[in-house]
Design a protein around this motif. Structure first.
Motif, short mmCIF file in Angstrom:
data_model
loop_
_atom_site.label_atom_id
_atom_site.label_comp_id
_atom_site.label_asym_id
_atom_site.label_seq_id
_atom_site.Cartn_x
_atom_site.Cartn_y
_atom_site.Cartn_z
N TRP A 1 5.47 8.80 -0.45
CA TRP A 1 4.63 8.03 -0.64
C TRP A 1 4.17 8.77 -1.91
O TRP A 1 4.26 10.07 -2.04
N HIS B 1 9.35 -5.48 -7.97
CA HIS B 1 8.89 -4.32 -7.54
C HIS B 1 8.92 -2.72 -7.56
O HIS B 1 9.74 -2.22 -7.20
N GLU C 1 -1.16 4.22 -8.93
CA GLU C 1 -1.75 3.78 -7.32
C GLU C 1 -0.65 3.90 -6.16
O GLU C 1 1.03 4.93 -6.55
N TRP C 2 -0.37 3.81 -4.85
CA TRP C 2 0.10 4.77 -4.15
C TRP C 2 0.99 3.86 -3.85
O TRP C 2 0.41 2.67 -3.25
N SER C 3 2.33 3.93 -2.90
CA SER C 3 3.40 3.30 -2.86
C SER C 3 4.04 3.64 -1.90
O SER C 3 4.52 5.30 -1.72
N TYR C 4 4.52 2.99 -0.15
CA TYR C 4 5.56 4.01 0.18
C TYR C 4 6.49 3.04 0.33
O TYR C 4 7.09 2.47 0.45
N LEU C 5 7.64 4.52 0.03
CA LEU C 5 9.63 4.33 -0.15
C LEU C 5 9.90 4.81 1.16
O LEU C 5 9.77 5.87 1.70
N LEU D 1 9.85 -0.96 0.45
CA LEU D 1 8.19 -0.56 -0.39
C LEU D 1 7.41 -1.14 0.87
O LEU D 1 7.14 -2.45 0.89
N ASN D 2 6.23 -0.23 0.68
CA ASN D 2 5.04 -0.33 1.65
C ASN D 2 5.41 -1.06 2.95
O ASN D 2 4.56 -2.65 2.88
N LEU E 1 6.77 0.45 -8.91
CA LEU E 1 6.10 1.47 -8.65
C LEU E 1 4.53 1.21 -9.95
O LEU E 1 4.94 1.83 -11.30
N TYR F 1 4.62 2.53 7.37
CA TYR F 1 4.05 2.36 6.77
C TYR F 1 1.94 2.03 7.10
O TYR F 1 1.10 2.14 7.08
N ARG G 1 -5.49 -0.31 2.66
CA ARG G 1 -4.57 0.47 1.67
C ARG G 1 -4.84 1.53 1.15
O ARG G 1 -6.20 1.54 0.54
#
Length: 758
Positions: free
Chosen positions: A93, A152, A158-162, A177-178, A154, A244, A256
């Motif tokens: 994250w 796409h 903000e939070w992003s999950y990779l 991604l997410n 980042l 995720y 989210r």
């Protein structure tokens, strides 16, 4: 019920749930890794831990963008021969705070252990404008990269999950991604990843970062990282989605994760105890700034913007920082107003400009758009406030017009040097000055006019210099500013033109002329050809901007106060430069330019430490012995008597080993500063004697001095200022002492403590 992630094959896991301290646990090996951070062992401020923030689960670690990283020791083949693996997956994250420019095509590493030249290892990181990438070195000497496609990127704050997956058996690489797959690449089946033998695994720093100014490692991550996992197998699409969704359901009620700006913004708290950082001068929360610019008053508040690198205390990837104030003294930090984006307008920098009002009276920003793919790479662009649409009282939100408004053409000044628009509006329309030069003639301000603020007509040079007569005015001018001064005693309307010369042979100071505006020709006619200096402190008072204060009619100038420190000291400090105090300029009865700090600064006065009248030098110094400080306001009047040189020593140690002397040389009519004893610190470079002309014409010397940690500003007789810096090595360099080379009288002296604005 949400599927619980399958942690089979988990090789490494950092939960970042410590929330405090200078280490992070890798829980599979149970190894506690040190967190490298500039203030772990601070030199100029109080030591403190790396910054922790609320994470997606528990806490997360905030990486400052230039000094924070983790090195996890290599545990592999002691012979140094590379090991090979058929699969690798990463899940993490991230919440980026800023992006780098992307020097040499390298990534700002989230996590990596790689050697691209040897085609070994792996790297997951960010590139320009939020683009991100996964790169691996394969057996047989191949280097493969999979980049996230357009759309796409980042997002910042903000939070992003990779997830990044290498599956050698199936012959593919994938990015998620997410929880959703966004990119894939085919590889030969049976591919194997070649480990980068003998190298530590780095989190937040590129294994092969470029070095800037022999000090700053580029390609470091800026933002928060949480829940970092590395597997020795290939995660399936279902597992990426489940990981995720599990985080959302278990920690965020299915939504989210939210990240508020205050949780990720640059924090000035660690710098408040810095013994050199000014506390009542405007400054960014941390990191780099150069000139403040685009002052404007709107809806009861003053706005001031500044050139800013939010990634670290070095000159790179310039944004527009933003402050707001009710009084031009007490400022509040606001989010970055303008940033380089993935567009055709200004992907490579948002350079200086100005602010004015549109036809409806709403604020607009004019800026220099940096686009290295265009020729020239500088143009004039515009951004509008969304105030009228969403009721944004602090003017936080700005929208750029997608195309440049003024593009330099051949014959329009020195081609390739075209920047820093100064725009104003009157009843007849809008006018702009742009900094440039005339080939073979010297610096110039170019003039433009518009009836609608969007379509501009070139009117020719507004004013230009003769570089043969005044070589120190240089081949290029930056930051032109034009302010009305009103009528002189003969009823002639006068204006003030400010410029900042740059280029070969230029003296980078703020030069000015008083003269007349020819509005018909849109040109400037100076009263005298030779320029004057506002400040004689030698490169500490630069980067001018200005405005007419609608509340009072005053003409206000803002400047950058250069820090004059080597890069290593700026690295250790975590900040570079600050704004000078706002000054009011006016036309005096004798035709000279009057210069005074704004009267609102009196609101910062604390206890009055001293008040004396008509004392000898010895009497005054006896009264000064108990007055110490590095945040003071001093008003002093000295009558020369038999002295030829006289003034005051500030930031003085009791034994005089360190001190800075401000003085007036009567014979030469010079206002001077002697910094030969300012500091004993081997890393600081402030020193020597600087100064310039000040004609007192028989008046006593009247100094109005502001001490603010390393800042020293002296205003003399309302005619000149002298801005300089002092970085004493000793903590007891807090004393004051009056000085003269003969008998002199101290007509008056008043000293106040000054309060921080933060």
């Amino acid at each position: 019920m949400t599927r619980v992630p399958d942690d089979r094959g988990l090789m490494m896991y950092w939960a970042f749930d410590e929330g405090t301290g200078a280490s992070a646990l890798e829980s599979v090996s149970n190894v506690r890794d040190d967190i490298q951070y500039v203030f772990n062992d601070a030199e100029f401020t109080e030591p403190c831990d790396p910054q922790w923030r609320r994470g997606v689960s528990g806490s997360g670690l905030l990486f400052d963008g230039y000094s924070t990283y983790i090195a996890h020791p290599f545990k592999g083949d002691p012979t140094g021969e590379p090991a090979y693996r058929s699969a690798l997956s990463i899940g993490v994250w991230v919440a980026p705070r800023s992006y780098e420019w992307g020097d040499e095509g390298k990534l700002s590493a989230i996590i990596n252990r790689h050697d691209r030249e040897r085609k070994q290892g792996y790297l997951l990181g960010l590139f320009r404008h939020g683009t991100w990438s996964f790169q691996v070195g394969l057996e047989g000497g191949r280097w493969e990269e999979l980049r996230a496609p357009d759309g796409h990127e980042l997002p910042k704050n903000e939070w992003s999950y990779l997830n990044a997956v290498f599956d050698g058996n199936e012959g593919e690489m994938k990015l998620y991604l997410n929880g959703g797959e966004i990119a894939s690449a085919a590889l030969p089946r049976g591919s194997r990843l070649a480990e980068a033998a003998g190298m530590d695994l780095l989190i937040g720093k590129n294994n092969h970062s470029s070095l800037l100014s022999e000090t700053f490692s580029l390609h470091m991550f800026s933002g928060i990282i949480d829940e970092l996992k590395i597997y020795n197998r290939a995660l399936s699409p279902e597992e990426a989605a489940a990981s995720y969704r599990h985080m959302l359901d278990s920690a965020h009620g299915g939504d989210r994760p939210q990240l508020y700006y205050d949780e990720i913004k640059l924090d000035r708290t660690p710098l408040l105890a810095d013994r050199h950082r000014p506390q009542y001068h405007v400054s960014p929360p941390a990191h780099w700034m150069n000139e403040p610019h685009a002052p404007i008053y709107f809806d009861g508040q003053y706005h001031l913007f500044y050139q800013h690198n939010p990634h670290g205390p070095f000159f790179h990837q310039i944004h527009w920082g933003h402050w707001v104030s009710k009084d031009m003294v007490h400022w509040r930090d606001l989010p970055v107003a303008l940033a380089p984006e993935k567009d055709r307008l200004a992907p490579d920098g948002i350079w200086s400009g100005s602010a004015t009002y549109d036809a409806e009276g709403l604020p607009v920003l004019f800026f220099t758009a940096g686009n290295d793919s265009a020729s020239p790479n500088q143009s004039v662009a515009l951004a509008r406030s969304v105030y009228s649409r969403d009721g944004d009282p602090d003017l936080v939100h700005w929208v750029k017009h997608p195309e440049p408004l003024i593009v330099q053409k051949k014959g329009m000044g020195a081609f390739g040097d075209f920047r820093d628009p100064f725009v104003w509006k009157d009843d007849d329309g809008w006018y702009a000055l742009v900094g440039s030069g005339i080939e073979g003639e010297g610096g110039a301000a170019l003039a433009f006019s518009s009836q609608d603020m969007m379509n501009w007509t070139y009117k020719g040079p507004f004013f230009k210099a003769d570089i043969g007569k005044f070589p120190y005015l240089g081949p290029i001018w930056e930051l032109p500013v034009l302010l009305p001064l009103g009528s002189d005693k003969q009823g002639v309307n006068k204006h003030l033109l400010l410029v900042s010369p740059v280029g070969e042979g230029a003296d980078v100071e703020v030069f000015y002329w008083i003269g007349q505006l020819d509005k018909h020709r849109l040109s400037f006619v100076p009263d005298q050809e030779e320029p004057q200096l506002i400040d004689v402190g030698d490169f500490h008072f630069t980067g001018p901007s200005g405005m007419v204060d609608p509340k009072t009619g005053r003409k206000i100038i803002f400047t950058i106060a250069q820090g004059e420190r080597p890069s290593l000291q700026e690295y250790k400090a975590g900040w570079a430069h600050n704004g000078g105090l706002p000054i009011s300029v006016y036309l005096r009865d004798d035709g000279r330019l009057g210069i005074e700090p704004i009267e609102e600064l009196q609101s910062l006065r604390g206890a009055k430490r001293l008040s004396l009248r008509d004392k000898s030098l010895a009497e005054a110094n006896a009264m000064l012995r108990d007055v110490q400080g590095d945040m003071l306001e001093i008003q002093l009047e000295m009558e020369p008597g038999s002295a030829e040189r006289f003034g005051i020593k500030v930031r003085r140690t009791p034994d005089g080993e360190e001190e800075t002397l401000l003085y007036y040389d009567l014979n030469q009519a010079m206002l001077m500063v002697d910094r030969t004893k300012t500091t004993l610190h081997p890393g600081e470079k402030c020193g020597g004697i600087q100064g310039g002309k000040l004609e007192l014409l028989g008046e006593n010397l009247k100094l109005h001095i502001y001490l603010d940690r390393s800042m020293i500003e002296a205003y003399a007789n309302g005619l000149k200022s002298l801005t300089t810096r002092a970085y004493p090595s000793r903590s007891d360099a807090l004393g004051l002492e009056l000085w003269a080379d003969g008998d002199t009288a101290v007509k008056s002296m008043d000293i106040w403590d000054m309060q921080s604005i933060w």
